[in-house]
Design a protein around this motif. Sequence first.
Motif, PDB file in Angstrom:
ATOM      1  N   CYS A  19       0.817  -1.217   0.000  1.00 22.01           N
ATOM      2  CA  CYS A  19       0.000   0.000   0.000  1.00 22.01           C
ATOM      3  C   CYS A  19       0.850   1.266   0.000  1.00 22.01           C
ATOM      4  O   CYS A  19       0.387   2.322  -0.442  1.00 22.01           O
ATOM      5  CB  CYS A  19      -0.932   0.013   1.205  1.00 22.01           C
ATOM      6  SG  CYS A  19      -2.264  -1.212   1.104  1.00 22.01           S
TER       7      CYS A  19
ATOM      8  N   CYS B 288      -4.429  -4.853  -1.083  1.00 26.50           N
ATOM      9  CA  CYS B 288      -3.720  -3.591  -1.273  1.00 26.50           C
ATOM     10  C   CYS B 288      -4.460  -2.679  -2.242  1.00 26.50           C
ATOM     11  O   CYS B 288      -5.030  -3.133  -3.235  1.00 26.50           O
ATOM     12  CB  CYS B 288      -2.310  -3.850  -1.800  1.00 26.50           C
ATOM     13  SG  CYS B 288      -1.258  -4.693  -0.616  1.00 26.50           S
ATOM     14  N   ASN B 289      -4.444  -1.389  -1.905  1.00 29.13           N
ATOM     15  CA  ASN B 289      -4.977  -0.332  -2.765  1.00 29.13           C
ATOM     16  C   ASN B 289      -6.428  -0.563  -3.175  1.00 29.13           C
ATOM     17  O   ASN B 289      -6.848  -0.165  -4.261  1.00 29.13           O
ATOM     18  CB  ASN B 289      -4.115  -0.165  -4.023  1.00 29.13           C
ATOM     19  CG  ASN B 289      -2.719   0.316  -3.684  1.00 29.13           C
ATOM     20  OD1 ASN B 289      -2.543   1.135  -2.785  1.00 29.13           O
ATOM     21  ND2 ASN B 289      -1.721  -0.196  -4.393  1.00 29.13           N
TER      22      ASN B 289
ATOM     23  N   SER C 279      -6.219   3.178   1.423  1.00 24.04           N
ATOM     24  CA  SER C 279      -4.908   3.449   0.845  1.00 24.04           C
ATOM     25  C   SER C 279      -4.964   3.438  -0.671  1.00 24.04           C
ATOM     26  O   SER C 279      -3.930   3.417  -1.329  1.00 24.04           O
ATOM     27  CB  SER C 279      -3.897   2.391   1.322  1.00 24.04           C
ATOM     28  OG  SER C 279      -4.247   1.117   0.801  1.00 24.04           O
ATOM     29  N   TYR C 280      -6.157   3.472  -1.204  1.00 27.21           N
ATOM     30  CA  TYR C 280      -6.309   3.369  -2.661  1.00 27.21           C
ATOM     31  C   TYR C 280      -5.632   4.548  -3.352  1.00 27.21           C
ATOM     32  O   TYR C 280      -5.831   5.710  -3.003  1.00 27.21           O
ATOM     33  CB  TYR C 280      -7.784   3.320  -3.036  1.00 27.21           C
ATOM     34  CG  TYR C 280      -8.031   3.245  -4.524  1.00 27.21           C
ATOM     35  CD1 TYR C 280      -7.554   2.170  -5.260  1.00 27.21           C
ATOM     36  CD2 TYR C 280      -8.732   4.255  -5.177  1.00 27.21           C
ATOM     37  CE1 TYR C 280      -7.764   2.098  -6.622  1.00 27.21           C
ATOM     38  CE2 TYR C 280      -8.954   4.181  -6.545  1.00 27.21           C
ATOM     39  CZ  TYR C 280      -8.469   3.103  -7.257  1.00 27.21           C
ATOM     40  OH  TYR C 280      -8.678   3.030  -8.610  1.00 27.21           O
ATOM     41  N   VAL C 281      -4.824   4.238  -4.344  1.00 27.38           N
ATOM     42  CA  VAL C 281      -4.111   5.257  -5.108  1.00 27.38           C
ATOM     43  C   VAL C 281      -4.563   5.186  -6.552  1.00 27.38           C
ATOM     44  O   VAL C 281      -4.612   4.114  -7.162  1.00 27.38           O
ATOM     45  CB  VAL C 281      -2.579   5.043  -5.019  1.00 27.38           C
ATOM     46  CG1 VAL C 281      -1.863   6.080  -5.856  1.00 27.38           C
ATOM     47  CG2 VAL C 281      -2.128   5.122  -3.569  1.00 27.38           C
TER      48      VAL C 281
ATOM     49  N   LEU D 229      -3.864   9.997  -3.857  1.00 35.41           N
ATOM     50  CA  LEU D 229      -4.632   9.243  -2.885  1.00 35.41           C
ATOM     51  C   LEU D 229      -6.105   9.571  -3.042  1.00 35.41           C
ATOM     52  O   LEU D 229      -6.492  10.734  -3.136  1.00 35.41           O
ATOM     53  CB  LEU D 229      -4.167   9.599  -1.472  1.00 35.41           C
ATOM     54  CG  LEU D 229      -4.909   8.910  -0.320  1.00 35.41           C
ATOM     55  CD1 LEU D 229      -4.575   7.436  -0.319  1.00 35.41           C
ATOM     56  CD2 LEU D 229      -4.543   9.554   0.998  1.00 35.41           C
TER      57      LEU D 229
END
Length: 664
Positions: free
Chosen positions: A148, A186-187, A242-244, A250
């Motif tokens: 992340c 993640c993300n 934590s999504y990008v 962000l």
Amino acid sequence: MIGSRWSRYQCDLDDLRQTTNATALILQRQYGNLERYVQRRLHVSSAYIDRLEQETVLRGHQGCVNCLEWSSNGRILASGSDDFSIMLWDPFRKKCLRNIPTKHSGNIFSVKFLPRHNNALIATAAADRYIYVFDVNRHNEAILSCSCHVARVKRLATAPDSPFVFWSAGEDGGVLQLDTREQHRCNSEGNRVRLVNLEYIDTNAEAKCLAINPRRTELLAVGANDPYARIYDRRMLNPISSYVSDGGDLLVNGVDSIAGVIPKDCVTYYCPGHISKDNSKLIEHDSRAITYLTFNASGTELLVNMGGEHIYLYDLLNAEQPVFLSLPEYKPSPPTTESDIDMSGLNNSNNADEISSSPGEITLSHSNRRKLPEYIERYKKMGNDFLENEKYLRAVEKYSEAIELAPSCSVLYLNRATAYMRRLWFGDVYAALRDCHKALLLDPAYIKAHFRLARALLVLGRPQEADECLKELIARFPSYASNHGIMMLHKDIKENRQMSQSQQQPQHQQHSNTDQRYNSLERTDIEHQWRSKAKDYSKRYVGHCNTTTDIKEANYFGNDGEYIVAGSDNESFFIWERNTCKIRAIYKADVSIVNCVQPHPEICLLATSGIDHDVKIWSPVAPSPDERPNLVEYVDKTVEDNQQKMKMDPFNMNAGMNAFCLNG
């Protein structure tokens, strides 16, 4: 019966407190229920500290060793390296128990045992942006993988009451809160793992280190690439995703965001006064960064190692904002002797005061500058001798030792302020100012303390306050208005103020031409407020050099934190006495840089590592204090060289960072 036992226990305890001999302590522990107290005293008894020496070298890594971590019971030492592997050591049998080849493709910067798992779960963080958790009982299998972070991950932290939750600090400015019980994706928009995003400071903010208070685990300390240590209350923070996005921004619920909302009362800032007042407005480039921070065992103090500066200790229960000018109330009264108001030292602001009193006087008159006990006088005389011979480090140490024994003696503070003003290392003038304040609180009629306070304010670039201080001195002691020293200081202040006024207009024009990104940094009004309310340090530890790598540690040594230990750029690690801030010893421990100094949790044992590819173990094995081959003898020269190195151009320092295993 209970009262009798308690009285006997207290007597035994008082006897032990006076005992410094380790053998005597061991023999006495059988009397009464004192075994735990004896164990605490023996952890870092002076007899042990004075016999520390390298016991063994643990070899096996093929790269720089960037992190060390003891298991909770102290039986296993974990190390992480540039060779992407984790090694588990039994330092007592001098052997490697396990070599764990990780999936990391970048230098490993942090390794942590997750508590209450019988040393089976180990978390790692590295320059490749990944965090892994390994179960050593499952053939080195990673039970959690997290990517992340979008920049290097520098530190991990655990809490003693949280066996499944841990935290990470990354150079993307993010602090993550991860739970091994949850299925992590993640993300993803729903993962809710980002606890803090330091981009509310500015877009270049990086999280360098973090620590959890061991007694109040809701308190999270974070160090960044600026001089401010921040303590957040986790209970007031709401983790966000934590999504990008594809553009690297962000996103929170699909909306562009710099950070989650940080409640106003959620965070407290800590920073040395001489730095915080100069940096209350945001500055784009600052070579100072916090490379490590940690709480003491009781959670009442925070120890901070600042890159490009010194090590600072913050008293969390009593910390206050810095004070530059606050004169105590003064009620004039006739002096008892002419020497009590001697102004001979005003023509030379560095003159060392001597305590004066009437013959046979033992009570206070208008001042508490009375004759000291003979053993205190010896310390003061040694300090004065060092001062006159320009051995300022030794002078400060002797005055500090005397202050520990006689904390109500104003002249000791003023003499130490004199030593600081002559030495002029980073923060010395501000330390002198603090000592002048202490001297005046003890003795409001101390004319030299007024004068030296005004001089310190001027050197700190605060001419207006220096002028106010000098005017108040003349108002309180009008007969000295024509004193040559005061007149010269007044002239210096006037010239400084005129110069400052003439420079304000060009500086304003220069700032108006700065790029839009810099101007945008000042949009964060709440950050400005938090910085302006930063609390000041209690003690500082000087001597080491921390400029070349940004993973350099500083830790408490001993159950009660009696000593402070830290690595240095000059091949060595330092040991300071916590109370007096005196350098107790310096040891050569690497061919270049010592980054890690990790004390054993229960016994007098240290593990160190750095640029070398090995881990060194230190214990009290020297047969006598004089037989320590790795002990650095030329302390004064070593320390002075370090201070000169810290004044180098920060761009040269950054080049040095990249040259050493990319640790910086």
